[in-house]
Enzyme design. Sequence first.
Site, PDB file in Angstrom:
ATOM      1  N   LYS A   1       0.835  -1.218   0.000  1.00  0.00           N
ATOM      2  CA  LYS A   1       0.000   0.000   0.000  1.00  0.00           C
ATOM      3  C   LYS A   1       0.866   1.263   0.000  1.00  0.00           C
ATOM      4  CE  LYS A   1      -2.050  -1.154   3.848  1.00  0.00           C
ATOM      5  NZ  LYS A   1      -1.365  -2.434   4.130  1.00  0.00           N
TER       6      LYS A   1
ATOM      7  N   ARG B   1      -9.285   0.493   9.628  1.00  0.00           N
ATOM      8  CA  ARG B   1      -8.833  -0.894   9.736  1.00  0.00           C
ATOM      9  C   ARG B   1      -9.837  -1.772  10.462  1.00  0.00           C
ATOM     10  NH1 ARG B   1      -3.048  -0.021   9.560  1.00  0.00           N
ATOM     11  NH2 ARG B   1      -1.954  -1.993   9.475  1.00  0.00           N
TER      12      ARG B   1
ATOM     13  N   ARG C   1      11.642  -6.269   3.902  1.00  0.00           N
ATOM     14  CA  ARG C   1      11.531  -4.804   3.844  1.00  0.00           C
ATOM     15  C   ARG C   1      12.624  -4.122   4.680  1.00  0.00           C
ATOM     16  NH1 ARG C   1       5.959  -2.023   5.129  1.00  0.00           N
ATOM     17  NH2 ARG C   1       6.095  -3.304   6.985  1.00  0.00           N
TER      18      ARG C   1
ATOM     19  N   ARG D   1      11.904  -2.725  10.404  1.00  0.00           N
ATOM     20  CA  ARG D   1      10.866  -2.343  11.362  1.00  0.00           C
ATOM     21  C   ARG D   1      10.696  -3.423  12.424  1.00  0.00           C
ATOM     22  NH1 ARG D   1       5.711  -0.109   7.963  1.00  0.00           N
ATOM     23  NH2 ARG D   1       4.625  -1.443   9.455  1.00  0.00           N
TER      24      ARG D   1
ATOM     25  N   ARG E   1       0.006  -9.602  13.106  1.00  0.00           N
ATOM     26  CA  ARG E   1      -0.589  -8.601  12.204  1.00  0.00           C
ATOM     27  C   ARG E   1      -1.513  -9.260  11.178  1.00  0.00           C
ATOM     28  NH1 ARG E   1       4.644  -5.960  10.057  1.00  0.00           N
ATOM     29  NH2 ARG E   1       3.348  -4.511   8.889  1.00  0.00           N
TER      30      ARG E   1
HETATM   31  P1  AP5 Z   1       4.942  -1.601   1.625  1.00  0.00           P
HETATM   32  O1  AP5 Z   1       4.585  -0.705   0.489  1.00  0.00           O
HETATM   33  O2  AP5 Z   1       5.785  -1.046   2.727  1.00  0.00           O
HETATM   34  O3  AP5 Z   1       3.633  -2.330   2.183  1.00  0.00           O
HETATM   35  P2  AP5 Z   1       2.416  -1.784   3.060  1.00  0.00           P
HETATM   36  O4  AP5 Z   1       1.179  -2.436   2.551  1.00  0.00           O
HETATM   37  O5  AP5 Z   1       2.426  -0.284   3.103  1.00  0.00           O
HETATM   38  O6  AP5 Z   1       2.818  -2.429   4.425  1.00  0.00           O
HETATM   39  P3  AP5 Z   1       2.808  -1.895   5.925  1.00  0.00           P
HETATM   40  O7  AP5 Z   1       3.516  -2.940   6.729  1.00  0.00           O
HETATM   41  O8  AP5 Z   1       3.352  -0.508   6.011  1.00  0.00           O
HETATM   42  O9  AP5 Z   1       1.330  -1.949   6.231  1.00  0.00           O
HETATM   43  P4  AP5 Z   1       0.752  -2.091   7.607  1.00  0.00           P
HETATM   44  O10 AP5 Z   1      -0.667  -1.971   7.237  1.00  0.00           O
HETATM   45  O11 AP5 Z   1       1.094  -3.262   8.410  1.00  0.00           O
HETATM   46  O12 AP5 Z   1       1.494  -0.958   8.417  1.00  0.00           O
HETATM   47  P5  AP5 Z   1       1.007   0.406   9.012  1.00  0.00           P
HETATM   48  O13 AP5 Z   1       2.150   1.317   8.980  1.00  0.00           O
HETATM   49  O14 AP5 Z   1      -0.288   0.850   8.412  1.00  0.00           O
HETATM   50  O15 AP5 Z   1       5.681  -2.888   0.984  1.00  0.00           O
HETATM   51  C1  AP5 Z   1       6.176  -3.927   1.822  1.00  0.00           C
HETATM   52  C2  AP5 Z   1       7.506  -4.452   1.227  1.00  0.00           C
HETATM   53  O16 AP5 Z   1       7.246  -5.076  -0.020  1.00  0.00           O
HETATM   54  C3  AP5 Z   1       8.547  -3.369   0.960  1.00  0.00           C
HETATM   55  O17 AP5 Z   1       9.842  -3.880   1.224  1.00  0.00           O
HETATM   56  C4  AP5 Z   1       8.409  -3.067  -0.553  1.00  0.00           C
HETATM   57  O18 AP5 Z   1       9.626  -2.622  -1.138  1.00  0.00           O
HETATM   58  C5  AP5 Z   1       8.002  -4.453  -1.072  1.00  0.00           C
HETATM   59  N1  AP5 Z   1       7.119  -4.375  -2.231  1.00  0.00           N
HETATM   60  C6  AP5 Z   1       6.082  -3.502  -2.425  1.00  0.00           C
HETATM   61  N2  AP5 Z   1       5.488  -3.740  -3.593  1.00  0.00           N
HETATM   62  C7  AP5 Z   1       6.134  -4.817  -4.139  1.00  0.00           C
HETATM   63  C8  AP5 Z   1       5.983  -5.558  -5.340  1.00  0.00           C
HETATM   64  N3  AP5 Z   1       5.008  -5.242  -6.217  1.00  0.00           N
HETATM   65  N4  AP5 Z   1       6.810  -6.602  -5.585  1.00  0.00           N
HETATM   66  C9  AP5 Z   1       7.802  -6.923  -4.690  1.00  0.00           C
HETATM   67  N5  AP5 Z   1       8.017  -6.257  -3.546  1.00  0.00           N
HETATM   68  C10 AP5 Z   1       7.188  -5.224  -3.272  1.00  0.00           C
HETATM   69  O19 AP5 Z   1       0.632  -0.005  10.517  1.00  0.00           O
HETATM   70  C11 AP5 Z   1       1.625  -0.443  11.429  1.00  0.00           C
HETATM   71  C12 AP5 Z   1       0.973  -0.674  12.801  1.00  0.00           C
HETATM   72  O20 AP5 Z   1       0.416   0.573  13.290  1.00  0.00           O
HETATM   73  C13 AP5 Z   1      -0.190  -1.659  12.833  1.00  0.00           C
HETATM   74  O21 AP5 Z   1       0.252  -2.997  12.953  1.00  0.00           O
HETATM   75  C14 AP5 Z   1      -0.930  -1.176  14.104  1.00  0.00           C
HETATM   76  O22 AP5 Z   1      -0.277  -1.587  15.272  1.00  0.00           O
HETATM   77  C15 AP5 Z   1      -0.795   0.349  14.006  1.00  0.00           C
HETATM   78  N6  AP5 Z   1      -1.897   0.972  13.259  1.00  0.00           N
HETATM   79  C16 AP5 Z   1      -1.767   1.793  12.169  1.00  0.00           C
HETATM   80  N7  AP5 Z   1      -2.960   2.200  11.738  1.00  0.00           N
HETATM   81  C17 AP5 Z   1      -3.888   1.631  12.565  1.00  0.00           C
HETATM   82  C18 AP5 Z   1      -5.311   1.662  12.608  1.00  0.00           C
HETATM   83  N8  AP5 Z   1      -6.029   2.360  11.708  1.00  0.00           N
HETATM   84  N9  AP5 Z   1      -5.934   0.931  13.577  1.00  0.00           N
HETATM   85  C19 AP5 Z   1      -5.240   0.245  14.486  1.00  0.00           C
HETATM   86  N10 AP5 Z   1      -3.882   0.166  14.502  1.00  0.00           N
HETATM   87  C20 AP5 Z   1      -3.217   0.856  13.541  1.00  0.00           C
END
Ligand code: AP5
Length: 259
Positions: free
Chosen positions: A44, A123, A162, A195, A206
């Site tokens: 994402k 979420r 990542r 991370r 997760r």
């Molecule tokens: P990346 O683009 O970083 O993936 P992402 O979907 O953004 O993954 P996140 O881990 O950031 O999502 P998340 O939802 O867990 O984290 P968030 O920060 O929201 O890509 C991942 C990897 O793949 C990278 O290395 C990239 O280079 C590679 N890649 C990408 N595209 C590719 C492709 N096409 N082919 C190959 N490789 C590829 O949340 C973190 C934490 O915050 C949560 O666990 C929770 O504790 C808290 N939190 C945040 N928001 C909330 C909420 N609304 N409610 C409750 N808790 C929350």
Amino acid sequence: MTETKIKNDRAAWIQGGQAQCSSPPPPVARPFRLILLGAPGVGKGTQADLLCQILGACHLSTGDIFRAAKSLSQEARSAGLNEALAYMSQGRLVPDATVLQVVRERVRCLKCACGFLLDGFPRTVAQAEALEEILDRENLPLSGVLNFELPIQEIVDRLSGRRTCSGCKAVYHLVSRPPLVKDVCDQCGAALYQREDDQPASIRVRMNAYQESTLPLIQFYRGRGLLIPIKADGAPSVIFQRAMAALNGSAKLEKQKIL
Ligand code: AP5
């Protein structure tokens, strides 16, 4: 077509309060207001970076707010943020009340004339209902909800490899997007790190949280005629082209053709 030349630091979103963005994207005639949905690690954030450059909208990630809070001293953080960080380090979802308070404090970002790409929020169904209420009240209709789909094993591979820049937060992958120099950011030269929540134990938690709490949002937004499914296999550029084609092909976005 709007292209953002200078990367916005998103200070208003990341810091909240009175903080102002250093280079807010210019207003656009028909702002896109999109939600990016999908499992942790599906890509994402990677797609948000690409979409922002074309749509001119701002990338609003709740995870980025919590990660930025980590660099503040414990005293400088609110009790809610300290609690959020404890949940996050274990891979658990932060409680709805805390997330919603953080988002409500930043409603002006949702009203931004350049539009937004919400990443990682909502979420849970409770968060989606609260967001709907805010957007209805402010008369800010959603353009669509892009749902990125990929089998779980491929997602786990993306997360385990990542690496994130400790300076500019650019995202790399050991195999699919390695930096030119090992452990060093191509863009700003700062060190890359893994991370805390990308360790195997946190990844499992997760994924479970996603399946229990976030999957129901697919039905929620399908029911509102907003869901746009996107296959998330292949290179980031290929997925990006699919997303653009889907946006251009969406009947709901008839007046917002981009290309
Ligand atoms: P990346 O683009 O970083 O993936 P992402 O979907 O953004 O993954 P996140 O881990 O950031 O999502 P998340 O939802 O867990 O984290 P968030 O920060 O929201 O890509 C991942 C990897 O793949 C990278 O290395 C990239 O280079 C590679 N890649 C990408 N595209 C590719 C492709 N096409 N082919 C190959 N490789 C590829 O949340 C973190 C934490 O915050 C949560 O666990 C929770 O504790 C808290 N939190 C945040 N928001 C909330 C909420 N609304 N409610 C409750 N808790 C929350």
